[in-house]
Design a protein around this motif. Sequence first.
Motif, mmCIF file in Angstrom:
data_model
loop_
_atom_site.group_PDB
_atom_site.id
_atom_site.type_symbol
_atom_site.label_atom_id
_atom_site.label_comp_id
_atom_site.label_asym_id
_atom_site.label_seq_id
_atom_site.Cartn_x
_atom_site.Cartn_y
_atom_site.Cartn_z
ATOM 1 N N ARG A 225 0.795 -1.237 0.000
ATOM 2 C CA ARG A 225 0.000 0.000 0.000
ATOM 3 C C ARG A 225 0.831 1.293 0.000
ATOM 4 N NH1 ARG A 225 -5.454 -1.451 0.822
ATOM 5 N NH2 ARG A 225 -5.774 -3.356 2.009
ATOM 6 N N ILE B 158 -7.260 5.635 9.444
ATOM 7 C CA ILE B 158 -7.339 4.178 9.332
ATOM 8 C C ILE B 158 -5.923 3.623 9.294
ATOM 9 C CG2 ILE B 158 -8.145 2.224 7.919
ATOM 10 C CD1 ILE B 158 -10.417 3.735 6.977
ATOM 11 N N LYS C 56 -3.835 0.294 8.234
ATOM 12 C CA LYS C 56 -4.033 -0.911 7.407
ATOM 13 C C LYS C 56 -2.712 -1.644 7.288
ATOM 14 C CE LYS C 56 -7.154 1.469 4.171
ATOM 15 N NZ LYS C 56 -7.416 1.815 2.761
ATOM 16 N N TYR D 34 -7.449 -7.674 2.066
ATOM 17 C CA TYR D 34 -8.543 -7.685 1.087
ATOM 18 C C TYR D 34 -9.848 -7.701 1.861
ATOM 19 C CZ TYR D 34 -9.193 -12.619 2.134
ATOM 20 O OH TYR D 34 -9.438 -13.791 2.805
ATOM 21 N N ASP D 35 -10.915 -7.236 1.228
ATOM 22 C CA ASP D 35 -12.242 -7.215 1.855
ATOM 23 C C ASP D 35 -12.197 -6.613 3.259
ATOM 24 O OD1 ASP D 35 -13.275 -8.280 -0.422
ATOM 25 O OD2 ASP D 35 -13.494 -10.321 0.352
ATOM 26 N N GLY D 36 -11.403 -5.545 3.421
ATOM 27 C CA GLY D 36 -11.358 -4.813 4.689
ATOM 28 C C GLY D 36 -10.592 -5.511 5.797
ATOM 29 N N GLN E 2 -7.549 -4.000 8.929
ATOM 30 C CA GLN E 2 -7.748 -2.540 9.012
ATOM 31 C C GLN E 2 -8.358 -2.161 10.361
ATOM 32 O OE1 GLN E 2 -9.728 -0.699 5.741
ATOM 33 N NE2 GLN E 2 -8.712 -1.960 4.200
ATOM 34 N N GLU F 223 -3.677 6.062 7.138
ATOM 35 C CA GLU F 223 -4.323 6.841 6.076
ATOM 36 C C GLU F 223 -5.336 7.785 6.670
ATOM 37 O OE1 GLU F 223 -4.823 3.334 2.769
ATOM 38 O OE2 GLU F 223 -6.433 4.795 2.940
ATOM 39 N N ALA F 224 -5.306 9.035 6.214
ATOM 40 C CA ALA F 224 -6.365 9.962 6.617
ATOM 41 C C ALA F 224 -7.700 9.391 6.151
ATOM 42 C CB ALA F 224 -6.127 11.321 5.984
ATOM 43 N N TYR F 225 -8.731 9.524 6.983
ATOM 44 C CA TYR F 225 -10.053 9.020 6.615
ATOM 45 C C TYR F 225 -10.677 9.974 5.609
ATOM 46 C CZ TYR F 225 -14.653 6.984 7.043
ATOM 47 O OH TYR F 225 -15.847 6.362 6.772
ATOM 48 N N CYS F 226 -11.147 9.428 4.515
ATOM 49 C CA CYS F 226 -11.783 10.268 3.498
ATOM 50 C C CYS F 226 -13.290 10.265 3.747
ATOM 51 C CB CYS F 226 -11.471 9.724 2.107
ATOM 52 S SG CYS F 226 -12.291 10.666 0.812
ATOM 53 N N GLU G 94 -18.171 6.137 -3.206
ATOM 54 C CA GLU G 94 -17.020 5.437 -3.786
ATOM 55 C C GLU G 94 -17.383 5.042 -5.206
ATOM 56 O OE1 GLU G 94 -14.616 2.718 -1.110
ATOM 57 O OE2 GLU G 94 -16.536 2.734 -0.067
ATOM 58 N N HIS H 158 -19.802 -0.216 0.176
ATOM 59 C CA HIS H 158 -19.129 -1.250 0.968
ATOM 60 C C HIS H 158 -19.826 -1.380 2.310
ATOM 61 C CE1 HIS H 158 -16.019 -0.313 -1.990
ATOM 62 N NE2 HIS H 158 -15.555 -1.523 -1.757
ATOM 63 N N GLU I 21 -10.170 1.769 -7.755
ATOM 64 C CA GLU I 21 -11.176 2.238 -6.790
ATOM 65 C C GLU I 21 -10.905 3.694 -6.431
ATOM 66 O OE1 GLU I 21 -11.019 -0.321 -3.329
ATOM 67 O OE2 GLU I 21 -11.256 -2.133 -4.531
ATOM 68 N N ASN J 10 -8.206 5.193 -4.324
ATOM 69 C CA ASN J 10 -8.055 4.388 -3.112
ATOM 70 C C ASN J 10 -7.076 3.258 -3.367
ATOM 71 O OD1 ASN J 10 -8.344 2.898 -0.736
ATOM 72 N ND2 ASN J 10 -10.207 1.893 -1.454
ATOM 73 N N GLU J 11 -7.368 2.406 -4.348
ATOM 74 C CA GLU J 11 -6.396 1.358 -4.669
ATOM 75 C C GLU J 11 -6.586 0.845 -6.077
ATOM 76 O OE1 GLU J 11 -6.548 -2.089 -2.145
ATOM 77 O OE2 GLU J 11 -8.707 -2.295 -2.318
HETATM 78 P P1 ADP Z 1 -9.305 -3.737 0.594
HETATM 79 O O1 ADP Z 1 -7.986 -4.081 0.009
HETATM 80 O O2 ADP Z 1 -9.688 -4.573 1.759
HETATM 81 O O3 ADP Z 1 -10.392 -3.580 -0.467
HETATM 82 P P2 ADP Z 1 -9.555 -0.853 0.887
HETATM 83 O O4 ADP Z 1 -8.417 0.055 1.161
HETATM 84 O O5 ADP Z 1 -10.182 -0.749 -0.454
HETATM 85 O O6 ADP Z 1 -9.051 -2.310 1.222
HETATM 86 O O7 ADP Z 1 -10.652 -0.616 2.030
HETATM 87 C C1 ADP Z 1 -11.928 -1.230 2.011
HETATM 88 C C2 ADP Z 1 -13.015 -0.188 2.202
HETATM 89 O O8 ADP Z 1 -12.826 0.493 3.469
HETATM 90 C C3 ADP Z 1 -13.020 0.923 1.169
HETATM 91 O O9 ADP Z 1 -13.685 0.543 -0.016
HETATM 92 C C4 ADP Z 1 -13.738 2.031 1.944
HETATM 93 O O10 ADP Z 1 -15.129 1.792 2.004
HETATM 94 C C5 ADP Z 1 -13.161 1.880 3.348
HETATM 95 N N1 ADP Z 1 -11.934 2.703 3.450
HETATM 96 C C6 ADP Z 1 -10.663 2.274 3.289
HETATM 97 N N2 ADP Z 1 -9.772 3.276 3.416
HETATM 98 C C7 ADP Z 1 -10.476 4.394 3.675
HETATM 99 C C8 ADP Z 1 -10.135 5.771 3.898
HETATM 100 N N3 ADP Z 1 -8.871 6.186 3.916
HETATM 101 N N4 ADP Z 1 -11.158 6.649 4.103
HETATM 102 C C9 ADP Z 1 -12.438 6.227 4.104
HETATM 103 N N5 ADP Z 1 -12.822 4.958 3.908
HETATM 104 C C10 ADP Z 1 -11.872 4.028 3.683
#
Ligand code: ADP
Length: 375
Positions: A107, A142, A144, A150-152, A155, A183-186, A191, A214, A256, A268-269
């Motif tokens: 990441r 957050i 991570k 994957y799938d949250g 985190q 990571e700063a929370y967005c 999304e 999500h 994403e 995001n990723e």
């Molecule tokens: P994964 O690899 O598990 O998909 P993600 O980084 O995409 O990891 O995180 C999963 C979900 O968590 C995102 O789709 C979003 O809904 C929420 N999320 C992750 N990072 C952030 C962030 N920095 N700010 C707000 N929401 C987040």
Amino acid sequence: MVNTLYPGAKIGIIGAGQLGKMLAQSAQKMGYQVYFYDPNPTSCGFDVAQGHTVGNFDDREKLLDFVQTVDVVTYEFENIDGDLLQEIEAQAYLPQGTTLLLNGQERIKEKTWLNEQGIPTTQYKEITVIDDIDVDMGYPFILKTTRFGYDGKGQIKVDSDHDLAMKSEAIQNLLAEQPLIQEAYCDFAYEASIMVARDLQGNIKYFPISINQHEHGVLFSSLVGQTFDPEMTATIEAIAGKIAAAGELVGVCGIEFFVSRAGDILVNEIAPRPHNSGHYTIEACNVSQFDQHILAITGHPLIDVRLMEPALMINILGQHLPRLSEGMAEFPNAIFHIYNKGEAKTQRKMGHFTITNPNFTDLADLLAISQTLKT
Ligand code: ADP
Ligand code: MG
């Protein structure tokens, strides 16, 4: 080098989960033979392949033997060791490439690489010991794991000083395994994601943008309509095109995004392979993400993408499976995909369904349906 393959050629897929399975189904309809490599002897992809090898993703010898038995290699699994992947690339035909995967599987590297391309992301910091956490970033943030998430999974969201103190043991447990990213929370308005495809000649095609919801870090639904803001579409496509070109992608990649309340678009990723939020393309587009990937890696030109109908895709997780027959009765016009993955664990992706409807005129209608299903 453009190496065009024709029906009868052998495609080797590393990873035989649902993404591999759906890739295989596309490849077979085009007349290719599919061979899988996966450590799980009951992988769902094995059901639809000409053959398979059971082996660990870090079993260098077995994997290198496997890739030499096929005409082209592709992967649906992202966590292959970088050095091994480069050996595969040197010894076999891997047009999908390694650049995007190597820049995207960790990441911190992913965000650094994106920022180097001029692509904005959330603010971030590497955390190797708990004291590295920067509370000046502001709450919430957050944490991570930098790899294999994957799938949250892996985190932890932190809301306040008190919350940080409460969660410090859980954070230490994650840190004992690997470094973290803070990571700063967005505070996003929504999304979104896009599937981008690139062929061997460098031509790029975009699939329609989906708006994703999500739940507990797992994709719940993707909505695709004809009313997505044209300016936003142009910005998202420009970012996706830049990533595909800089990453020397051949095949498809999912990207994403967070769209902030102020209208800022942050990546995001990236997932350098087919992606869950692109499953709607099977029913709602003239060409699916899986078809487009197979066309690209076999050296054929990509197909111009058209959205045939607005669509709503909903994931079926382990806990939903007992209600499958009810769901099928409730949505007689939906196409249900069940992956046959075995144990229906809670939060495990077991299938999905897609409702297409030419009468869905705007995303608000779809969103309303999606909300009613969440319970
Ligand atoms: P994964 O690899 O598990 O998909 P993600 O980084 O995409 O990891 O995180 C999963 C979900 O968590 C995102 O789709 C979003 O809904 C929420 N999320 C992750 N990072 C952030 C962030 N920095 N700010 C707000 N929401 C987040
Ligand atoms: Mg994600």
